[in-house]
Design an enzyme around this catalytic site. Sequence first.
Site, PDB file in Angstrom:
ATOM      1  N   CYS A 113      65.108  68.334  22.794  1.00  0.00           N
ATOM      2  CA  CYS A 113      65.972  69.162  24.113  1.00  0.00           C
ATOM      3  C   CYS A 113      66.847  69.907  23.909  1.00  0.00           C
ATOM      4  O   CYS A 113      67.437  70.978  24.127  1.00  0.00           O
ATOM      5  CB  CYS A 113      66.863  67.875  24.204  1.00  0.00           C
ATOM      6  SG  CYS A 113      65.610  66.619  24.967  1.00  0.00           S
ATOM      7  N   HIS A 242      72.948  70.619  26.801  1.00  0.00           N
ATOM      8  CA  HIS A 242      71.662  70.335  26.734  1.00  0.00           C
ATOM      9  C   HIS A 242      71.726  69.635  28.704  1.00  0.00           C
ATOM     10  O   HIS A 242      73.299  69.104  28.332  1.00  0.00           O
ATOM     11  CB  HIS A 242      71.368  69.653  25.858  1.00  0.00           C
ATOM     12  CG  HIS A 242      69.844  68.222  26.974  1.00  0.00           C
ATOM     13  ND1 HIS A 242      68.671  69.465  27.769  1.00  0.00           N
ATOM     14  CD2 HIS A 242      69.937  67.527  26.411  1.00  0.00           C
ATOM     15  CE1 HIS A 242      68.004  68.509  27.512  1.00  0.00           C
ATOM     16  NE2 HIS A 242      68.934  67.187  27.173  1.00  0.00           N
ATOM     17  N   ASN A 272      66.279  66.770  33.644  1.00  0.00           N
ATOM     18  CA  ASN A 272      66.043  67.459  32.285  1.00  0.00           C
ATOM     19  C   ASN A 272      65.209  68.046  32.085  1.00  0.00           C
ATOM     20  O   ASN A 272      63.770  67.020  32.045  1.00  0.00           O
ATOM     21  CB  ASN A 272      66.258  65.253  31.806  1.00  0.00           C
ATOM     22  CG  ASN A 272      66.541  66.775  30.522  1.00  0.00           C
ATOM     23  OD1 ASN A 272      65.961  66.423  29.388  1.00  0.00           O
ATOM     24  ND2 ASN A 272      66.654  65.136  29.504  1.00  0.00           N
TER      25      ASN A 272
END
Length: 316
Positions: A113, A242, A272
């Site tokens: 990530c 993020h 995500n």
Amino acid sequence: MTGSRVVALGHYQPAKVLTNQDLAGMVDTSDEWITSRVGIRTRHVGGPDEPVDEMAAHAAAKALAAAGMQASDIDLVLVATSTAEHRSPSMSARVAARLGMRSPAVMDINVVCSGFTHALATADHTIRAGAATRALVIGADKMGDIVDWTDRSTCVLMGDGAGAAVVTADTGAGDRPGIGPVLWGSVPEMGNAVRIEGTPPRFAQEGQAVYRWATTQLPPIARTVCERAGIVPEDLAAVVLHQANLRIIEPVARKIGAVNAVIAKDVIDSGNTSAASIPMALSKLVERGDVVSGAPVLLFGFGGNLSYAGQVISCP
């Protein structure tokens, strides 16, 4: 060379949209349960004919067009991804081939990530060292291929996509280069809190452990990123964290103290997307005109390996 600068951005998402209502027909969940816990409404999911390198190449082509450059102008390609289907050729080499590049250096960076901010720092350092002059930095992940669609705690989170940035030398930056100093690190003893393991690979995480770490340990690190860039959080025009989930983004952004900044919340519509989330969210902010050119923007990636990396950049 005194530094480097992001001069253009691009992003790409598959056409197929998976809503919370769609997921409610697949697992024991509901729109209310998902939105109240992670703040996500929809996510884009690629089909079998949309590999990661194709998504990455689409985003890269848009960034190159926005920069007014040809693929042949690029001498370094960095792709941040953790969902490459094959080990070799690398994702960066596949993207370079798709774009018809001549002879760029090609490297993949797998920091999950926080991969894009690691890759952006690597491009900055490479250009500063004189080893490259124009770089293509891409974050691309196809999380739909590795998520367990029967696990309601994780399948509601994930989406697919890619974001790209064109980075060039910035010879006239003076004391404030277009890409500020990176602050990066990790918590190796907690690395198993986010995992992509097995055959076939599957995503899993210890959600509460990640939440506690992100909301308590990351805000002071992000403030230090601002200090290294020579600004205070109140000066930030935008904060692009993020896009893990809204319950992490909102408290972390609040604790950073960027009271005048636009807070990217692309997670609501995109889910995500791992390494793609930061460049994709930033590209959309710029496309909508939510941040003016030259304004300071905090980019801060975190997640897998319990790693983190952040820098302040000048908005292209």
